[in-house]
Design a protein around this motif. Structure first.
Motif, PDB file in Angstrom:
ATOM      1  N   HIS A   2     -61.444 -32.125  -6.853  1.00  6.02           N
ATOM      2  CA  HIS A   2     -62.059 -33.280  -7.185  1.00  6.02           C
ATOM      3  C   HIS A   2     -61.130 -34.230  -7.829  1.00  6.02           C
ATOM      4  O   HIS A   2     -61.166 -35.518  -7.656  1.00  6.02           O
ATOM      5  N   TYR A   3     -60.171 -33.769  -8.585  1.00  8.31           N
ATOM      6  CA  TYR A   3     -59.169 -34.581  -9.292  1.00  8.31           C
ATOM      7  C   TYR A   3     -58.503 -35.290  -8.263  1.00  8.31           C
ATOM      8  O   TYR A   3     -58.109 -36.224  -8.117  1.00  8.31           O
ATOM      9  N   VAL A   4     -57.810 -34.414  -7.193  1.00 12.80           N
ATOM     10  CA  VAL A   4     -56.848 -34.925  -6.261  1.00 12.80           C
ATOM     11  C   VAL A   4     -57.616 -35.739  -5.273  1.00 12.80           C
ATOM     12  O   VAL A   4     -56.955 -36.932  -5.163  1.00 12.80           O
ATOM     13  N   ASN A   5     -58.717 -35.596  -4.870  1.00 13.36           N
ATOM     14  CA  ASN A   5     -59.571 -36.235  -4.034  1.00 13.36           C
ATOM     15  C   ASN A   5     -59.892 -37.617  -4.538  1.00 13.36           C
ATOM     16  O   ASN A   5     -59.963 -38.509  -3.790  1.00 13.36           O
ATOM     17  N   ASN A   6     -60.072 -37.739  -5.833  1.00 13.21           N
ATOM     18  CA  ASN A   6     -60.242 -38.943  -6.447  1.00 13.21           C
ATOM     19  C   ASN A   6     -59.065 -39.588  -7.174  1.00 13.21           C
ATOM     20  O   ASN A   6     -59.277 -40.775  -7.727  1.00 13.21           O
ATOM     21  N   LEU A   7     -58.153 -39.198  -6.837  1.00 10.02           N
ATOM     22  CA  LEU A   7     -56.893 -39.916  -7.169  1.00 10.02           C
ATOM     23  C   LEU A   7     -56.544 -40.872  -6.245  1.00 10.02           C
ATOM     24  O   LEU A   7     -55.909 -40.698  -5.251  1.00 10.02           O
ATOM     25  N   PRO A   8     -56.027 -42.238  -6.568  1.00 14.81           N
ATOM     26  CA  PRO A   8     -55.971 -43.262  -5.529  1.00 14.81           C
ATOM     27  C   PRO A   8     -54.705 -43.123  -4.901  1.00 14.81           C
ATOM     28  O   PRO A   8     -53.774 -42.336  -5.725  1.00 14.81           O
ATOM     29  N   ALA A   9     -54.326 -43.417  -3.968  1.00 19.19           N
ATOM     30  CA  ALA A   9     -53.349 -43.048  -3.083  1.00 19.19           C
ATOM     31  C   ALA A   9     -51.833 -43.404  -3.980  1.00 19.19           C
ATOM     32  O   ALA A   9     -50.922 -42.724  -3.894  1.00 19.19           O
ATOM     33  N   ALA A  10     -51.938 -44.712  -4.456  1.00 23.70           N
ATOM     34  CA  ALA A  10     -50.900 -45.066  -5.246  1.00 23.70           C
ATOM     35  C   ALA A  10     -50.468 -44.256  -6.378  1.00 23.70           C
ATOM     36  O   ALA A  10     -49.365 -43.933  -6.694  1.00 23.70           O
ATOM     37  N   GLU A  11     -51.537 -43.611  -6.829  1.00 29.32           N
ATOM     38  CA  GLU A  11     -51.225 -42.686  -7.985  1.00 29.32           C
ATOM     39  C   GLU A  11     -50.699 -41.273  -7.632  1.00 29.32           C
ATOM     40  O   GLU A  11     -50.083 -40.667  -8.166  1.00 29.32           O
ATOM     41  N   ARG A  12     -51.314 -40.873  -6.332  1.00 28.87           N
ATOM     42  CA  ARG A  12     -50.803 -39.784  -5.726  1.00 28.87           C
ATOM     43  C   ARG A  12     -49.180 -39.946  -5.502  1.00 28.87           C
ATOM     44  O   ARG A  12     -48.649 -38.693  -5.833  1.00 28.87           O
ATOM     45  N   THR A  13     -48.813 -40.802  -5.375  1.00 23.62           N
ATOM     46  CA  THR A  13     -47.350 -40.760  -4.950  1.00 23.62           C
ATOM     47  C   THR A  13     -46.669 -40.957  -6.162  1.00 23.62           C
ATOM     48  O   THR A  13     -45.402 -40.501  -5.970  1.00 23.62           O
ATOM     49  N   LYS A  14     -47.223 -41.123  -7.293  1.00 18.67           N
ATOM     50  CA  LYS A  14     -46.495 -40.657  -8.665  1.00 18.67           C
ATOM     51  C   LYS A  14     -46.335 -39.618  -9.020  1.00 18.67           C
ATOM     52  O   LYS A  14     -45.251 -39.269  -9.670  1.00 18.67           O
ATOM     53  N   VAL A  15     -47.065 -38.657  -8.359  1.00 17.33           N
ATOM     54  CA  VAL A  15     -47.118 -37.115  -8.952  1.00 17.33           C
ATOM     55  C   VAL A  15     -46.208 -36.480  -8.023  1.00 17.33           C
ATOM     56  O   VAL A  15     -46.223 -36.399  -6.932  1.00 17.33           O
ATOM     57  N   LYS A  16     -44.832 -36.228  -8.608  1.00 20.03           N
ATOM     58  CA  LYS A  16     -43.760 -35.625  -7.867  1.00 20.03           C
ATOM     59  C   LYS A  16     -43.924 -34.102  -8.003  1.00 20.03           C
ATOM     60  O   LYS A  16     -42.808 -33.570  -7.184  1.00 20.03           O
ATOM     61  N   GLY A  17     -44.443 -33.608  -8.640  1.00 16.01           N
ATOM     62  CA  GLY A  17     -44.824 -32.247  -8.620  1.00 16.01           C
ATOM     63  C   GLY A  17     -45.660 -31.494  -9.452  1.00 16.01           C
ATOM     64  O   GLY A  17     -46.312 -32.226 -10.532  1.00 16.01           O
ATOM     65  N   TYR A  18     -46.562 -30.295  -9.103  1.00 20.57           N
ATOM     66  CA  TYR A  18     -47.692 -29.844  -9.673  1.00 20.57           C
ATOM     67  C   TYR A  18     -47.108 -28.361  -9.842  1.00 20.57           C
ATOM     68  O   TYR A  18     -46.885 -27.473  -8.493  1.00 20.57           O
ATOM     69  N   LEU A  19     -47.254 -27.798 -10.944  1.00 20.36           N
ATOM     70  CA  LEU A  19     -47.064 -26.221 -11.198  1.00 20.36           C
ATOM     71  C   LEU A  19     -48.086 -25.463 -11.653  1.00 20.36           C
ATOM     72  O   LEU A  19     -48.774 -26.090 -12.582  1.00 20.36           O
ATOM     73  N   ASN A  20     -48.429 -24.593 -11.149  1.00 14.90           N
ATOM     74  CA  ASN A  20     -49.789 -23.870 -11.386  1.00 14.90           C
ATOM     75  C   ASN A  20     -49.525 -22.312 -11.943  1.00 14.90           C
ATOM     76  O   ASN A  20     -48.651 -21.654 -11.620  1.00 14.90           O
ATOM     77  N   PHE A  21     -50.522 -22.127 -13.064  1.00 11.98           N
ATOM     78  CA  PHE A  21     -50.038 -20.702 -13.684  1.00 11.98           C
ATOM     79  C   PHE A  21     -51.507 -20.214 -13.759  1.00 11.98           C
ATOM     80  O   PHE A  21     -52.522 -20.601 -14.403  1.00 11.98           O
ATOM     81  N   ASP A  22     -51.765 -19.263 -12.935  1.00  5.11           N
ATOM     82  CA  ASP A  22     -53.145 -18.481 -12.828  1.00  5.11           C
ATOM     83  C   ASP A  22     -52.779 -16.913 -12.795  1.00  5.11           C
ATOM     84  O   ASP A  22     -52.291 -16.422 -11.859  1.00  5.11           O
ATOM     85  N   MET A  23     -53.235 -16.447 -13.947  1.00  3.10           N
ATOM     86  CA  MET A  23     -53.036 -14.716 -14.236  1.00  3.10           C
ATOM     87  C   MET A  23     -51.485 -14.513 -14.480  1.00  3.10           C
ATOM     88  O   MET A  23     -50.920 -14.299 -13.344  1.00  3.10           O
TER      89      MET A  23
END
Length: 449
Positions: free
Chosen positions: A191-212
């Motif tokens: 939901h977060y990614v799909n509702n992030l405007p394209a201009a805002e997506r381009t600003k996100v240069k990396g996502y780090l995930n920590f699950d377990m």
């Protein structure tokens, strides 16, 4: 973690292109004595103060205890649409609000119930260069979800709080996230990614995930898609003498997947779920061969008793290492020759000032107007500390006053206009503890010319 486990993907070559990686520090060897020569190879070094702080595992476990209490008080779980999940979100948000973050709750609907994502932004950094770290906060309905995924959530939370304690000033803008309804199919993060405007997506240069990250029979798995983020994590574990493996238990089964699907570089860590540890893995990591990494995966026994403290500690520190490294670290890294003293100096409680010396030689002229002073002090209450830089002629430059700062440790690079001082000579870091009860020590400090 969703039922099919997961694997991280990290398109980190793109991170390097995007400039996410900080410059690694190369310094003179630590001898326990005052440094007497510049580290000529350190012309692109960051100060020691820009290194990631230790993440206290006791703090991470305290968050897990709170999540356990929340689950116990709310039907034994913290699942989407249940009171335990909302209480978990409220707990994390309160911690971040108190630490100076700008927080927001994003709502969505899944399975007829309202879900929540929590987004926390650390002030400062380049808003067009965003580094994110996140974890899912929801559990399954059958248990409290302390390893899956209280562990990742608590590790990310304590790293975010460490950013605040250090008053970290990264080049990149830092954003932390806690996702809802991951166990229903990555609903919150999607939901977060799909509702992030394209201009805002381009600003996100990396996502780090920590699950377990605290599995009771742990492995040390690194998401593998890009060599740069993968190397960031592998180098950290190599420094501990811990071997890692590529995470292959699943692919795209956690909250990194929506980011990866829109071209955002991703990465992360994982300590294992319901796959069985092999004999070779048990020989390498310890634990029990022929047993699942987490026998309580998606079960009622996923409680605070279902955590391996060593894995939680190592992975928590690795999170901080990645955040500090990939965000560019404390503003523009100082360039030039580095003079360093890494010998510990004990600071007496409410006592006389102590000093640590760095000897500078072989230079001509005066020190720069932007002399970088990197200071690392271990102390449980940094508000007690008064810190000065003492020039070779005895002139004092105040770096820090005492005050009502309840954070622990000093991990900061100060800038001093020392242009009136001769560069060569004995420079001293002077530290005094002016309050009672707490004891600490100078861990290291350096000058960058």
């Amino acid at each position: 973690m969703t039922p099919l486990s997961r694997r991280g993907a990290a398109a980190v070559a793109a991170l390097a292109v995007a400039g996410l990686l900080g410059t690694a520090a190369t310094t003179s060897a630590a001898t326990g004595a005052p440094a007497t020569a510049p580290a000529k190879s350190a012309r692109t070094a960051q100060a020691t103060a820009l290194a990631a702080p230790d993440i206290p595992v006791a703090n991470v476990k305290a968050h897990l205890s709170q999540l356990q209490s929340i689950a116990t008080a709310n039907g034994g779980n913290r699942a989407h649409g249940r009171a335990g999940y909302k209480a978990s979100i409220d707990y994390v948000k309160a911690k971040l609000d108190a630490a100076g973050y700008t927080t927001s709750l994003q709502t969505f609907t899944s399975s007829g119930a309202t879900g929540y994502n929590l987004i926390a932004d650390w002030p400062g950094g380049d808003p067009s260069q965003v580094l994110m770290a996140g974890s899912h906060l929801d559990s399954v309905t059958s248990g409290p979800g302390i390893n899956d995924n209280g562990s990742g959530s608590a590790g990310v939370l304590e790293t975010a709080l460490a950013v605040s304690r250090a008053q970290f000033k990264p080049d990149k803008h830092l954003r932390f996230a806690w996702w809802g309804a991951e166990e229903l199919g990555l609903v919150g993060s999607r939901h977060y990614v799909n509702n992030l405007p394209a201009a805002e997506r381009t600003k996100v240069k990396g996502y780090l995930n920590f699950d377990m990250i605290g599995s009771p029979n742990p492995g040390y798995f690194v998401y593998d898609d890009d060599p740069t983020i993968e190397k960031t994590f592998k180098d950290y574990f190599a420094g501990l003498g811990v071997s890692t493996e590529i995470e292959t238990e699943g692919d795209g089964r956690s909250d990194h997947a929506p980011f990866k699907n829109v071209g955002i570089p991703v990465g992360g860590l994982f300590s294992g779920a319901d796959y069985t540890k092999t004999s070779a893995q048990a020989q390498k990591w310890g634990g029990t061969a022929g047993q699942a990494f987490d026998r309580c995966y998606h079960s009622s026994c996923d409680t605070t008793a279902n955590i391996n403290d060593t894995a939680l500690d190592r992975n928590g520190d690795a999170i901080a290492h990645a955040i500090w490294t990939l965000s560019g670290g404390g503003g523009t890294p100082p360039t030039g020759d580095v003079y360093e003293n890494t010998a510990d100096v004990q600071i007496p409680d409410n006592g006389a000032a102590v000093t640590s010396t760095v000897n500078v030689s072989g230079r001509t002229g005066n020190a720069p107007s932007t002399l970088k002073v990197g200071v690392v002090i271990k102390h449980p209450y940094r508000g007690d500390l008064v810190i000065d830089l003492i020039a070779p002629d005895g002139s004092a430059y105040r770096l820090k006053n005492s005050g009502s700062d309840s954070g622990d440790d000093v991990n900061t690079t100060y800038t001093v206009n020392a242009s009136s001082e001769a560069a060569n000579g004995s420079w001293k870091l002077k530290v005094q503890d002016v309050g009672p009860q707490d004891v600490g020590y100078i861990d290291s400090w350096k000058l960058t010319f």
